[in-house]
Motif scaffolding. Structure first.
Motif, mmCIF file in Angstrom:
data_model
loop_
_atom_site.group_PDB
_atom_site.id
_atom_site.type_symbol
_atom_site.label_atom_id
_atom_site.label_comp_id
_atom_site.label_asym_id
_atom_site.label_seq_id
_atom_site.Cartn_x
_atom_site.Cartn_y
_atom_site.Cartn_z
ATOM 1 N N ARG A 102 38.798 49.807 31.649
ATOM 2 C CA ARG A 102 38.147 49.761 30.485
ATOM 3 C C ARG A 102 37.518 48.222 30.642
ATOM 4 O O ARG A 102 38.281 47.408 30.927
ATOM 5 N N ALA A 103 36.319 48.090 29.955
ATOM 6 C CA ALA A 103 35.935 46.845 29.808
ATOM 7 C C ALA A 103 35.570 46.322 28.601
ATOM 8 O O ALA A 103 35.129 47.320 27.511
ATOM 9 N N PHE A 104 36.187 45.436 28.137
ATOM 10 C CA PHE A 104 35.869 44.792 26.429
ATOM 11 C C PHE A 104 34.901 43.877 26.712
ATOM 12 O O PHE A 104 33.844 43.616 27.992
ATOM 13 N N ARG A 105 34.603 43.050 25.740
ATOM 14 C CA ARG A 105 33.707 42.010 25.838
ATOM 15 C C ARG A 105 33.589 41.023 27.110
ATOM 16 O O ARG A 105 32.602 41.006 27.672
ATOM 17 N N THR A 106 34.587 40.343 27.184
ATOM 18 C CA THR A 106 34.729 39.360 28.405
ATOM 19 C C THR A 106 36.080 39.647 29.239
ATOM 20 O O THR A 106 36.121 38.921 30.229
ATOM 21 N N SER A 107 36.806 40.816 28.712
ATOM 22 C CA SER A 107 37.840 40.928 29.515
ATOM 23 C C SER A 107 38.075 42.415 30.066
ATOM 24 O O SER A 107 37.134 43.098 29.280
ATOM 25 N N MET A 108 38.750 42.934 30.931
ATOM 26 C CA MET A 108 38.888 44.320 31.384
ATOM 27 C C MET A 108 40.217 44.469 31.850
ATOM 28 O O MET A 108 40.966 43.586 32.304
ATOM 29 N N GLU A 109 40.700 45.791 31.723
ATOM 30 C CA GLU A 109 42.017 46.083 32.032
ATOM 31 C C GLU A 109 41.613 46.763 33.509
ATOM 32 O O GLU A 109 40.605 47.760 33.628
ATOM 33 N N VAL A 110 42.539 46.447 34.580
ATOM 34 C CA VAL A 110 42.248 47.278 35.890
ATOM 35 C C VAL A 110 43.642 48.008 36.262
ATOM 36 O O VAL A 110 44.843 47.091 35.988
ATOM 37 N N GLY A 111 43.756 49.098 36.308
ATOM 38 C CA GLY A 111 44.772 50.055 36.823
ATOM 39 C C GLY A 111 45.105 49.723 38.259
ATOM 40 O O GLY A 111 44.286 49.562 39.172
ATOM 41 N N ILE A 112 46.413 49.394 38.778
ATOM 42 C CA ILE A 112 46.676 49.126 40.216
ATOM 43 C C ILE A 112 47.695 50.274 40.619
ATOM 44 O O ILE A 112 48.865 50.078 39.864
ATOM 45 N N LYS A 113 47.578 50.987 41.515
ATOM 46 C CA LYS A 113 48.589 52.035 42.058
ATOM 47 C C LYS A 113 48.856 51.541 43.616
ATOM 48 O O LYS A 113 47.985 51.524 44.241
ATOM 49 N N VAL A 114 50.147 51.675 43.786
ATOM 50 C CA VAL A 114 50.618 51.277 45.301
ATOM 51 C C VAL A 114 51.428 52.479 45.414
ATOM 52 O O VAL A 114 52.355 52.860 45.104
ATOM 53 N N THR A 115 50.907 52.887 47.010
ATOM 54 C CA THR A 115 51.622 53.978 47.471
ATOM 55 C C THR A 115 51.999 53.492 48.993
ATOM 56 O O THR A 115 51.439 52.629 49.480
ATOM 57 N N VAL A 116 53.083 54.242 49.500
ATOM 58 C CA VAL A 116 53.434 53.943 50.869
ATOM 59 C C VAL A 116 53.723 55.120 51.667
ATOM 60 O O VAL A 116 53.961 56.361 51.165
ATOM 61 N N GLN A 117 53.115 54.873 52.873
ATOM 62 C CA GLN A 117 52.908 56.406 53.703
ATOM 63 C C GLN A 117 53.741 55.986 55.076
ATOM 64 O O GLN A 117 53.409 55.023 55.933
ATOM 65 N N ASP A 118 54.567 57.092 55.310
ATOM 66 C CA ASP A 118 55.212 56.928 56.632
ATOM 67 C C ASP A 118 54.270 57.597 57.854
ATOM 68 O O ASP A 118 54.138 58.714 57.813
ATOM 69 N N GLU B 284 54.259 60.548 51.666
ATOM 70 C CA GLU B 284 53.556 59.366 50.725
ATOM 71 C C GLU B 284 54.444 59.097 49.622
ATOM 72 O O GLU B 284 54.764 60.309 48.924
ATOM 73 N N LYS B 285 54.786 57.967 49.194
ATOM 74 C CA LYS B 285 55.564 57.938 48.095
ATOM 75 C C LYS B 285 55.055 56.889 47.235
ATOM 76 O O LYS B 285 54.271 56.042 47.748
ATOM 77 N N LEU B 286 55.109 57.074 45.791
ATOM 78 C CA LEU B 286 54.629 55.783 44.854
ATOM 79 C C LEU B 286 55.600 54.689 44.862
ATOM 80 O O LEU B 286 57.040 54.841 44.725
ATOM 81 N N VAL B 287 55.021 53.435 45.140
ATOM 82 C CA VAL B 287 55.893 52.271 44.844
ATOM 83 C C VAL B 287 55.748 51.695 43.745
ATOM 84 O O VAL B 287 56.777 51.380 43.036
#
Length: 297
Positions: free
Chosen positions: A74-90, A96-99
């Motif tokens: 979501r973007a607000f007037r001058t800021s925004m929220e960024v979702g960050i998802k990290v996974t690892v794969q053998d 694949e697993k969630l880190v």
């Protein structure tokens, strides 16, 4: 929504003493991906304002592939929220697993007198709509954090001081480190990368925790990570870390970061730019939790 995907092969240089990827490079990669997604949406330079509590669920090991996906929720007037998802794969088993999952806030910083006015995020899926709605609630909690923390501090100051009988003095865990911000540590506007500061904070906090648990501590979460001000190329950053308390199988380390320009360094006038609380666990060679001693403030 603007999305960015980074993949990294875990090499020996990224790993800690136990062969798992160290938290410092992982935090740096997470911030790079988040900042990239934010700037892709904003079209201008962006800086890290805060990162919500980061929980680490799984450890990545040498030879595995880490994938980091960052998306503007979501973007607000001058800021925004960024979702960050990290996974690892053998690569051998393809499992694949969630880190980790984290939510970061970035602020648009256009050059010159131009004002930032962010475009709204285009929502394409049901998941996008859900994250878009939740972003408002997370922002409300984020903005209320400071007042809640201030209230807690005032309440705790009213309580009688106590001495933990037989406890280890926290002064023994105090670690101080100084870093000089060089051009590779900063973006094209000269602002220090948030991920670099996070990495330095994790390093000094890990040393502090290790003094108490006498083992290699494992980072489990980063809490209340917020920037109170910027730092720039040429600044000296002073990191102070100390153990705040221990629990059954974990230890909390508080880290405070202060910045000095050359003039401020001579006059001893620091700028408080960041604080955070890092939670570590300690395990032995068999992966079993190590009991931690009580501490004496």
């Amino acid at each position: 929504p603007m999305e960015l995907c980074l993949s990294r092969s875990v090499e020996p240089s990224h790993a800690g003493p136990r062969g798992a990827v160290a938290a410092a490079p992982l935090l740096r990669w997470m911030e790079i991906a988040g900042n990239g997604a934010a700037e892709k949406h904003a079209g201008v330079s962006c800086v890290t304002a805060s990162m919500d509590d980061i929980q680490f669920e799984e450890a990545a090991r040498v030879g595995q592939i880490i994938t980091i996906k960052a998306k503007v929720n979501r973007a607000f007037r001058t800021s925004m929220e960024v979702g960050i998802k990290v996974t690892v794969q053998d690569v051998l088993t393809n499992v694949e697993k969630l880190v980790s999952v984290a939510y970061a806030t970035y602020v648009a910083k256009p050059a010159g007198a131009r004002k930032a006015e962010l475009e709204p995020v285009r929502l394409l899926s049901a998941e996008d709509h859900l994250e878009h709605s939740l972003a408002v609630e997370r922002r409300r909690i984020r903005l209320g954090y400071f007042q809640v923390f201030q209230n807690l501090m005032q309440e705790s100051n009213k309580q009688d001081a106590f001495e933990e009988e037989g406890g280890v003095s926290t002064e023994f865990t105090h670690v101080k480190s100084i870093e000089l911000v060089l051009p590779p540590h900063a973006n094209h506007y000269g602002n220090t990368f948030g991920g670099q500061i996070m990495a330095w904070m994790e390093t000094v906090a890990s040393i502090s925790a290790s003094r108490l648990c006498r083992a290699y501590p494992v980072l489990k979460s980063v809490n209340m990570f917020k920037f109170w001000g910027p730092s720039f190329v040429g600044d000296r950053l002073v990191f102070n870390a100390i153990v705040n308390n221990t629990f059954q199988n974990s230890v909390e380390v508080g880290v405070r970061v202060e910045a000095y320009s050359c003039e401020e360094w001579v006059k001893d006038q620091p700028r408080h730019i960041n604080s955070a609380f890092l939670i570590f666990s300690a395990v032995n060679d068999k992966g079993e939790p190590i009991p931690l001693p009580r501490v004496r403030p």
